[in-house]
Enzyme design. Structure first.
Site, PDB file in Angstrom:
ATOM      1  N   TYR A 130       0.846  -1.200   0.000  1.00 27.74           N
ATOM      2  CA  TYR A 130       0.000   0.000   0.000  1.00 27.74           C
ATOM      3  C   TYR A 130       0.882   1.252   0.000  1.00 27.74           C
ATOM      4  O   TYR A 130       1.165   1.855   1.042  1.00 27.74           O
ATOM      5  CB  TYR A 130      -0.942  -0.027   1.206  1.00 27.74           C
ATOM      6  CG  TYR A 130      -2.026  -1.061   1.043  1.00 27.74           C
ATOM      7  CD1 TYR A 130      -1.700  -2.413   0.930  1.00 27.74           C
ATOM      8  CD2 TYR A 130      -3.362  -0.710   0.952  1.00 27.74           C
ATOM      9  CE1 TYR A 130      -2.678  -3.380   0.744  1.00 27.74           C
ATOM     10  CE2 TYR A 130      -4.345  -1.667   0.771  1.00 27.74           C
ATOM     11  CZ  TYR A 130      -3.994  -2.994   0.671  1.00 27.74           C
ATOM     12  OH  TYR A 130      -4.961  -3.941   0.478  1.00 27.74           O
ATOM     13  N   LYS A 183       5.549 -14.766  -0.451  1.00 35.82           N
ATOM     14  CA  LYS A 183       5.952 -14.988  -1.842  1.00 35.82           C
ATOM     15  C   LYS A 183       7.485 -14.853  -1.892  1.00 35.82           C
ATOM     16  O   LYS A 183       8.053 -14.152  -2.740  1.00 35.82           O
ATOM     17  CB  LYS A 183       5.249 -13.960  -2.745  1.00 35.82           C
ATOM     18  CG  LYS A 183       5.413 -14.163  -4.243  1.00 35.82           C
ATOM     19  CD  LYS A 183       4.595 -15.299  -4.798  1.00 35.82           C
ATOM     20  CE  LYS A 183       4.886 -15.504  -6.278  1.00 35.82           C
ATOM     21  NZ  LYS A 183       4.253 -16.721  -6.835  1.00 35.82           N
ATOM     22  N   ASP A 216      -0.007 -17.794  -3.760  1.00 35.08           N
ATOM     23  CA  ASP A 216      -0.848 -18.323  -4.845  1.00 35.08           C
ATOM     24  C   ASP A 216      -1.401 -19.701  -4.487  1.00 35.08           C
ATOM     25  O   ASP A 216      -2.584 -19.993  -4.696  1.00 35.08           O
ATOM     26  CB  ASP A 216      -0.115 -18.337  -6.198  1.00 35.08           C
ATOM     27  CG  ASP A 216       1.368 -18.582  -6.089  1.00 35.08           C
ATOM     28  OD1 ASP A 216       1.939 -18.352  -5.009  1.00 35.08           O
ATOM     29  OD2 ASP A 216       1.975 -19.022  -7.079  1.00 35.08           O
ATOM     30  N   ASP A 240      -5.630  -8.774   2.764  1.00 31.92           N
ATOM     31  CA  ASP A 240      -6.862  -8.141   2.297  1.00 31.92           C
ATOM     32  C   ASP A 240      -7.576  -9.049   1.291  1.00 31.92           C
ATOM     33  O   ASP A 240      -8.773  -9.302   1.387  1.00 31.92           O
ATOM     34  CB  ASP A 240      -6.507  -6.794   1.637  1.00 31.92           C
ATOM     35  CG  ASP A 240      -7.715  -5.905   1.475  1.00 31.92           C
ATOM     36  OD1 ASP A 240      -8.708  -6.120   2.192  1.00 31.92           O
ATOM     37  OD2 ASP A 240      -7.670  -5.000   0.639  1.00 31.92           O
ATOM     38  N   ASP A 244     -11.268 -11.405   1.818  1.00 29.19           N
ATOM     39  CA  ASP A 244     -12.490 -11.362   0.992  1.00 29.19           C
ATOM     40  C   ASP A 244     -12.834 -12.776   0.522  1.00 29.19           C
ATOM     41  O   ASP A 244     -14.003 -13.178   0.510  1.00 29.19           O
ATOM     42  CB  ASP A 244     -12.297 -10.457  -0.237  1.00 29.19           C
ATOM     43  CG  ASP A 244     -12.837  -9.049   0.006  1.00 29.19           C
ATOM     44  OD1 ASP A 244     -12.818  -8.619   1.176  1.00 29.19           O
ATOM     45  OD2 ASP A 244     -13.266  -8.383  -0.962  1.00 29.19           O
TER      46      ASP A 244
HETATM   47  P1  ATP Z   1     -15.918  -0.327  -2.712  1.00 27.43           P
HETATM   48  O1  ATP Z   1     -15.624   0.543  -3.908  1.00 27.43           O
HETATM   49  O2  ATP Z   1     -16.272   0.508  -1.523  1.00 27.43           O
HETATM   50  O3  ATP Z   1     -14.836  -1.331  -2.409  1.00 27.43           O
HETATM   51  P2  ATP Z   1     -17.387  -2.431  -4.062  1.00 27.43           P
HETATM   52  O4  ATP Z   1     -18.838  -2.621  -4.385  1.00 27.43           O
HETATM   53  O5  ATP Z   1     -16.412  -2.358  -5.167  1.00 27.43           O
HETATM   54  O6  ATP Z   1     -17.255  -1.173  -3.077  1.00 27.43           O
HETATM   55  P3  ATP Z   1     -17.650  -4.291  -1.995  1.00 27.43           P
HETATM   56  O7  ATP Z   1     -18.414  -3.275  -1.251  1.00 27.43           O
HETATM   57  O8  ATP Z   1     -16.674  -5.105  -1.209  1.00 27.43           O
HETATM   58  O9  ATP Z   1     -16.880  -3.646  -3.174  1.00 27.43           O
HETATM   59  O10 ATP Z   1     -18.736  -5.238  -2.685  1.00 27.43           O
HETATM   60  C1  ATP Z   1     -18.459  -6.284  -3.586  1.00 27.43           C
HETATM   61  C2  ATP Z   1     -19.806  -6.964  -3.885  1.00 27.43           C
HETATM   62  O11 ATP Z   1     -20.300  -7.587  -2.679  1.00 27.43           O
HETATM   63  C3  ATP Z   1     -20.886  -5.979  -4.337  1.00 27.43           C
HETATM   64  O12 ATP Z   1     -21.706  -6.585  -5.318  1.00 27.43           O
HETATM   65  C4  ATP Z   1     -21.695  -5.717  -3.090  1.00 27.43           C
HETATM   66  O13 ATP Z   1     -23.031  -5.389  -3.323  1.00 27.43           O
HETATM   67  C5  ATP Z   1     -21.572  -7.028  -2.309  1.00 27.43           C
HETATM   68  N1  ATP Z   1     -21.569  -6.755  -0.866  1.00 27.43           N
HETATM   69  C6  ATP Z   1     -20.570  -6.171  -0.164  1.00 27.43           C
HETATM   70  N2  ATP Z   1     -20.924  -6.011   1.105  1.00 27.43           N
HETATM   71  C7  ATP Z   1     -22.173  -6.485   1.233  1.00 27.43           C
HETATM   72  C8  ATP Z   1     -23.092  -6.587   2.331  1.00 27.43           C
HETATM   73  N3  ATP Z   1     -22.782  -6.158   3.548  1.00 27.43           N
HETATM   74  N4  ATP Z   1     -24.311  -7.114   2.083  1.00 27.43           N
HETATM   75  C9  ATP Z   1     -24.637  -7.551   0.870  1.00 27.43           C
HETATM   76  N5  ATP Z   1     -23.823  -7.490  -0.206  1.00 27.43           N
HETATM   77  C10 ATP Z   1     -22.597  -6.966  -0.033  1.00 27.43           C
END
Ligand code: ATP
Length: 351
Positions: A130, A183, A216, A240, A244
Site C-alpha cells: 500500500y 511470496k 498463490d 486483504d 475477501d
Molecule cells: P468499494 O468501492 O467501496 O470497495 P465495491 O462494491 O467495489 O465497493 P464491496 O463493497 O466489497 O466492493 O462489494 C463487492 C460486492 O459484494 C458488491 O456486489 C456488493 O453489493 C456485495 N456486498 C458487499 N458487502 C455487502 C453486504 N454487507 N451485504 C450484501 N452485499 C454486499
C-alpha cells in the site's frame, strides 16, 4: 464507555444504524452504559466540510474508548487537494492500528466450501504494497513518464515482528497453528524479512505450529481444504485479498467481522467495501459490522478489564448465529428476504 461512530459511504449509514440497534440492546441488557457520538466522514463530510476527513477527527478518536467505522468509497473520492482523504489509511498509520483481525467461519447451512472452516486472518495494515502510506513525505506511487507507473513496497522488521506476535498470541487461544503466507520465492528480500521475523517470533511460542505457504497456493488450499487453517498471518495486500475470499467462502462478503487493533485503540470496521450498487435499498447484510462491533467489545473487555463487554460480545455473536440459522431470517445476499433493519431487529431480539 464512549464510542465514536463514523457511518461512512454507500451502505455504511444503513449497516451502522443496524449495528447501533444491536449495541443499544446489548448495552441495556448487559448494563454497559455505552454512549455514541456520531461524526461525518467520507462523502457526507466532503459535502459538509469540503474534505472526507474533517479537521479534529483524530482528536475525537483520542477522546473515545473505541471507534465504529463504516465502509468508505475511496475509489470515487476526488484527489487529495480537492478533499479526498483515505480516512481508513490515515487511521491505520496515524493511530498505529497495525493489526487487522479478520475471522471467517462457516455456519450450519451456510458456506460455499465442502468442509467446515473456522479461521482468523491476522493482517498487517500499516505498510506493504500500500504505497500511499509508505513514505515520510509524498506518495510511494509515482509516474516518471506518462506511460510508466511505479510504486514502492515497504516491509519493516518492526511491523513484521509485532504482527507475527499478535498472530501467535491469538493462536494460543485457538488451535495453536499459524500459517504464514508469503511470496519469498520471488520477493526474496521483502518477503524474506517477513519470514525471518515470523520464524524468530515462532521460536518464542514453542507450543504453536508454524506453517509457511506461498500466497498463490494458499488461495487454492483455502478453497479446497479450508478446515486445515487456524490463524493465517499475512502482510497487508495478501491479507486483504485472502479475507475477501475467506468471508465469501463462509457464505457472503457481508458475514465476517473485522477490527483494526493497535496497542491502545481498537476500531470496528466491516470487512467489505461500501457496496454502492445496493446502497440506500435496505438490502445490505449488516452482520459484518455487527460482528466487528462485538469484536470491539471483546477488545474492550480484555484491555479495559470491562468484563460485561466480553459477555455482551459473546451474546451478540450467539444471537447472530441464531438468526442466521433460520433461512427465513437471512438477508438477500444469503438468499433470504429480510432487509437490513429487520435483520438487525431480529438479532437484537435474539440477544
Ligand atoms: P468499494 O468501492 O467501496 O470497495 P465495491 O462494491 O467495489 O465497493 P464491496 O463493497 O466489497 O466492493 O462489494 C463487492 C460486492 O459484494 C458488491 O456486489 C456488493 O453489493 C456485495 N456486498 C458487499 N458487502 C455487502 C453486504 N454487507 N451485504 C450484501 N452485499 C454486499
Amino acid at each position: 464507555m464512549k464510542l465514536l461512530v463514523l457511518p461512512g459511504d454507500g451502505i455504511g449509514p444503513e449497516i451502522t444504524e443496524a449495528t447501533l440497534t444491536v449495541l443499544e440492546a446489548a448495552s441495556r441488557l448487559f448494563k454497559l452504559d455505552l454512549s455514541f457520538e456520531e461524526q461525518k466522514v467520507g462523502f457526507a463530510a466532503l459535502k459538509a466540510h469540503g474534505t472526507t476527513m474533517p479537521d479534529g477527527l483524530l482528536g475525537r478518536v483520542a477522546e473515545s474508548d473505541g471507534v465504529i467505522l463504516g465502509p468508505l468509497d475511496q475509489l470515487a473520492y476526488p484527489p487529495r487537494e480537492k478533499g479526498g482523504v483515505n480516512v481508513s489509511a490515515v487511521f491505520r498509520v496515524k493511530l498505529d492500528l497495525y493489526a487487522n483481525i479478520r475471522p471467517a467461519r462457516t455456519r450450519p447451512g451456510l458456506g460455499k466450501v465442502k468442509e467446515p472452516m473456522d479461521l482468523v486472518i491476522v493482517r498487517e495494515c500499516t505498510e506493504g504494497f500500500y504505497a500511499d502510506r509508505n513514505m515520510y513525505q509524498g506518495s510511494g506511487e509515482f509516474m516518471p513518464t506518462p506511460d510508466v507507473a511505479m510504486s514502492i513496497r515497504k516491509v519493516t522488521a518492526h511491523a513484521c515482528e509485532r504482527i507475527a506476535r499478535r498472530a501467535f498470541e491469538i493462536s494460543l487461544k485457538r488451535k495453536k497453528h499459524v500459517t504464514a503466507v508469503h511470496k519469498a520465492n520471488v520477493l526474496r528480500m521483502t518477503e524474506g524479512l517477513f519470514l525471518d521475523k515470523v520464524r524468530e517470533v515462532a521460536a518464542e511460542f514453542r507450543g504453536v505450529k508454524l506453517e509457511e505457504v506461498i500466497i498463490d497456493a494458499m488461495t487454492a488450499h483455502l478453497v479446497r481444504t479450508p478446515g486445515r487453517f487456524d490463524v493465517v498471518l499475512a502482510t497487508n495486500m495478501y491479507g486483504d485479498i485472502l479475507s475477501d475470499l475467506a468471508s465469501e467462502l463462509s457464505g457472503s462478503l457481508g458475514l465476517a467481522g473485522s477490527v483494526l487493533a493497535g496497542d491502545a485503540l481498537c476500531c470496528a470496521q466491516a470487512q467489505h467495501g461500501s457496496a454502492p450498487d445496493i446502497a440506500g435499498q435496505d438490502k445490505a447484510n449488516p452482520t459484518s459490522l455487527i460482528l466487528s462491533a462485538a469484536m470491539l467489545l471483546e477488545w474492550l473487555a480484555e484491555r479495559k478489564k470491562a468484563k460485561a463487554c466480553g459477555k455482551a460480545a459473546e451474546a451478540i455473536s450467539a444471537a447472530v448465529d441464531k438468526v442466521l440459522a433460520d433461512p427465513k431470517k437471512r438477508t438477500a445476499d444469503l438468499g433470504g428476504k429480510l432487509g437490513t433493519r429487520a435483520f438487525a431487529a431480529a438479532v437484537a431480539a435474539a440477544l
